[in-house]
Scaffold this motif. Structure first.
Motif, PDB file in Angstrom:
ATOM      1  N   SER A  75      48.037 -22.798  48.588  1.00  0.00           N
ATOM      2  CA  SER A  75      48.931 -22.596  49.739  1.00  0.00           C
ATOM      3  C   SER A  75      48.146 -22.772  51.029  1.00  0.00           C
ATOM      4  CB  SER A  75      49.517 -21.178  49.709  1.00  0.00           C
ATOM      5  OG  SER A  75      50.141 -20.954  48.460  1.00  0.00           O
ATOM      6  N   GLY A  76      48.845 -23.175  52.085  1.00  0.00           N
ATOM      7  CA  GLY A  76      48.172 -23.322  53.367  1.00  0.00           C
ATOM      8  C   GLY A  76      48.944 -24.237  54.292  1.00  0.00           C
ATOM      9  N   ALA A 108      45.424 -20.906  53.073  1.00  0.00           N
ATOM     10  CA  ALA A 108      45.844 -19.600  53.561  1.00  0.00           C
ATOM     11  C   ALA A 108      44.898 -18.545  52.997  1.00  0.00           C
ATOM     12  CB  ALA A 108      47.280 -19.319  53.128  1.00  0.00           C
ATOM     13  N   ASP A 109      44.440 -18.753  51.768  1.00  0.00           N
ATOM     14  CA  ASP A 109      43.543 -17.798  51.113  1.00  0.00           C
ATOM     15  C   ASP A 109      42.547 -18.596  50.278  1.00  0.00           C
ATOM     16  OD1 ASP A 109      42.261 -15.992  49.528  1.00  0.00           O
ATOM     17  OD2 ASP A 109      44.068 -15.388  48.397  1.00  0.00           O
ATOM     18  N   GLY A 111      40.398 -17.797  48.409  1.00  0.00           N
ATOM     19  CA  GLY A 111      40.218 -17.243  47.072  1.00  0.00           C
ATOM     20  C   GLY A 111      41.017 -18.000  46.017  1.00  0.00           C
ATOM     21  N   GLU A 112      42.120 -18.643  46.451  1.00  0.00           N
ATOM     22  CA  GLU A 112      42.956 -19.402  45.506  1.00  0.00           C
ATOM     23  C   GLU A 112      42.178 -20.518  44.820  1.00  0.00           C
ATOM     24  OE1 GLU A 112      47.057 -20.750  46.148  1.00  0.00           O
ATOM     25  OE2 GLU A 112      47.021 -19.585  48.015  1.00  0.00           O
TER      26      GLU A 112
END
Lengths: 130, 360
Positions: A75-76, A108-109, A111-112
């Protein structure tokens, strides 16, 4: 045998992901994917500023034979689409990990990224799909 | 397990991507569909079309049988041995069961080449009707068929067959002649000059290899489809099917209305549609932009909506082209819906490309 560079991450949908120095990621389709899709004649990359969810279809690559979706690996927000592909979609065939990149995403994260496959796991996936 | 043609090992050995087509393991491409397409437009390409159904009809009433079953009239072939005819085979409602080529070999002797996908529908029809009329119906699954297509195809045939090729090389389009054991028709599905070579299955691999060695490019189903689309040629199951008549599929020219007293399967239904006027017609479309306009996409027009029956990238034109079934009255304002966007399209009369040249 198709190429699977060691330094990239991979998805179930045959995208590759490269983490850049500025924290963004570059996304394209793998050598295996371009080989199975065949000669590309059209690529529609997303517009900069587009918000994408992981697993969401956000670009289209079309070969002489069929249209295939390209999914956001994470996501992003899309920061850039490869506009050069509008005139030279064949770059995805000839240089899938270089000139043939499709889009850049600001995660967005970050970590994904850990949820994606490494080269060995992706190679196994390709082998399993026969 | 899909069937294999006598040339399967040649394809597999050359690294072709093999796909299932109508129950046959066929080459899709040998590396690059675009390169194969280009080879046929500029040089010569080879296609394995052995999956198609070859049926020989023999006997005094073979001509009657074909005059009854086919919408075109094999009487046009009388006195012209070696001449071929393209025709639709219709159902009683005028729907297209198959399109085929029939060769007139000599009195009481015809060869029918029909599609692979309709083999199990067409063969029983021919067999049943043959039985009824006392005609010998031979399914020639002992034969293979190789299409050599492109501006250099004739040269290659001459090179390989020498003096034996004289009669075949003298053939005009839609004529056939023998070259030794090879039945050579000057026919094809690409919009280029070329031959369809029918020969014993055992001899096919050797001829294939010699043609490749002489410089012909092996081509798969992918290039076959993009070439026939550029040539504006219909593909059964796409431009027409059992629910669609020849008049709705751009094939009105293949229906022999005269003589009026020749009845054929589907004639009454076609006559009725002809009197009323067909609600649909088939057009070619040159679509703006680069995104391929594919089969099933909607086409808006000034007279209502139509649908693309075949569409894709034209390598020769360098952009999207399509065949579409649209309301018969449609004249203007053609727009194809491509993933929620609309691309304007210019209606044209196919072919898009013929003998290497863009025609639209």
């Amino acid at each position: 045998m198709s190429q699977v560079p060691e330094d990239l991450k991979y998805t179930q949908n045959h995208e590759w992901v490269r983490l850049e120095a500025d924290g963004s990621v570059t996304v394209g389709i793998t050598d295996h994917a371009q080989e199975s899709i065949g000669d590309l004649v059209f690529v529609e990359a997303p517009e900069p500023g587009t918000s994408v969810q992981a697993q969401e279809a956000c670009a289209v690559v079309e070969s002489v034979k069929a249209a295939s979706d390209v999914y956001a690996p994470i996501s992003g927000e899309v920061t850039e689409g490869n506009e050069a592909l509008a005139d030279s979609p064949e770059a995805v065939n000839s240089d899938p990990y270089g000139e043939g990149w499709i889009m850049r995403i600001q995660p967005a994260d970050a970590g994904e990224l850990d949820g994606l496959m490494d080269a060995a796991a992706y190679q196994q996936l390709v082998a399993d799909e026969g | 397990m899909p069937h294999q043609t006598p040339l399967y090992e040649e394809h597999a050995g050359a690294g072709a991507r093999i796909v299932d087509f109508a129950g046959w393991a066929m080459p899709l491409h040998y590396g690059s569909q675009l390169a194969e397409h280009e080879a046929v437009r500029t040089h010569a390409g080879l296609f394995d079309v052995s999956h198609m159904a070859i049926t020989d009809l023999g006997g005094e009433r073979a001509r009657d049988l074909l005059r009854w079953l086919l919408a075109n009239d094999v009487a046009k072939l009388d006195e012209r041995p070696g001449q071929a005819l393209y025709s639709c085979l219709l159902n009683e409602r005028g729907g297209v069961i198959d399109d085929l080529i029939v060769y007139y070999r000599e009195p009481g002797n015809y060869r029918v080449v029909s599609n692979a996908a309709t083999r199990d529908r067409v063969r029983p029809l021919l067999q049943e009707e043959s039985q009824r009329l006392g005609v010998t119906c031979s399914a020639r699954d002992d034969l293979a068929m190789i299409a050599a297509q492109g501006p250099r195809a004739a040269e290659l045939v001459e090179q390989l067959f020498g003096d034996q090729a004289a009669a075949a090389l003298a053939c005009k389009p839609f004529q056939a002649a023998l070259m030794g054991e090879v039945f050579a028709g000057r026919t094809g599905y690409t919009g280029e000059d070329g031959f369809e070579l029918i020969l014993p299955a055992d001899s096919a691999p050797d001829l294939w290899r010699r043609l490749v060695a002489a410089g012909a490019q092996p081509c798969g189903l992918g290039a076959r489809d993009s070439l026939r689309l550029e040539a504006g040629l219909n593909l059964n199951g796409h431009e027409m099917d059992e629910q669609t008549t020849p008049l709705e599929s751009g094939l009105g020219w293949t229906v022999a209305w005269d003589p009026a007293d020749r009845d054929f399967v589907g004639r009454a239904a076609l006559e009725a549609q002809r009197a009323q006027g067909s609600p649909w017609r088939l057009v070619g479309l040159v679509v703006e932009g680069r995104a391929p306009a594919r089969e099933g996409y909607t086409v808006h027009t000034d007279a209502g909506d139509g649908v693309i029956t075949s569409g894709g990238h034209s390598p020769t034109i360098g952009g999207p082209i399509a065949l579409a079934r649209v309301p018969a009255a449609a004249k203007d304002d053609f727009r194809v819906v491509i993933r929620k966007r609309e691309a304007t399209a210019r209606p044209v009369k196919p072919p898009f490309v013929r003998h290497g040249k863009v025609r639209v």
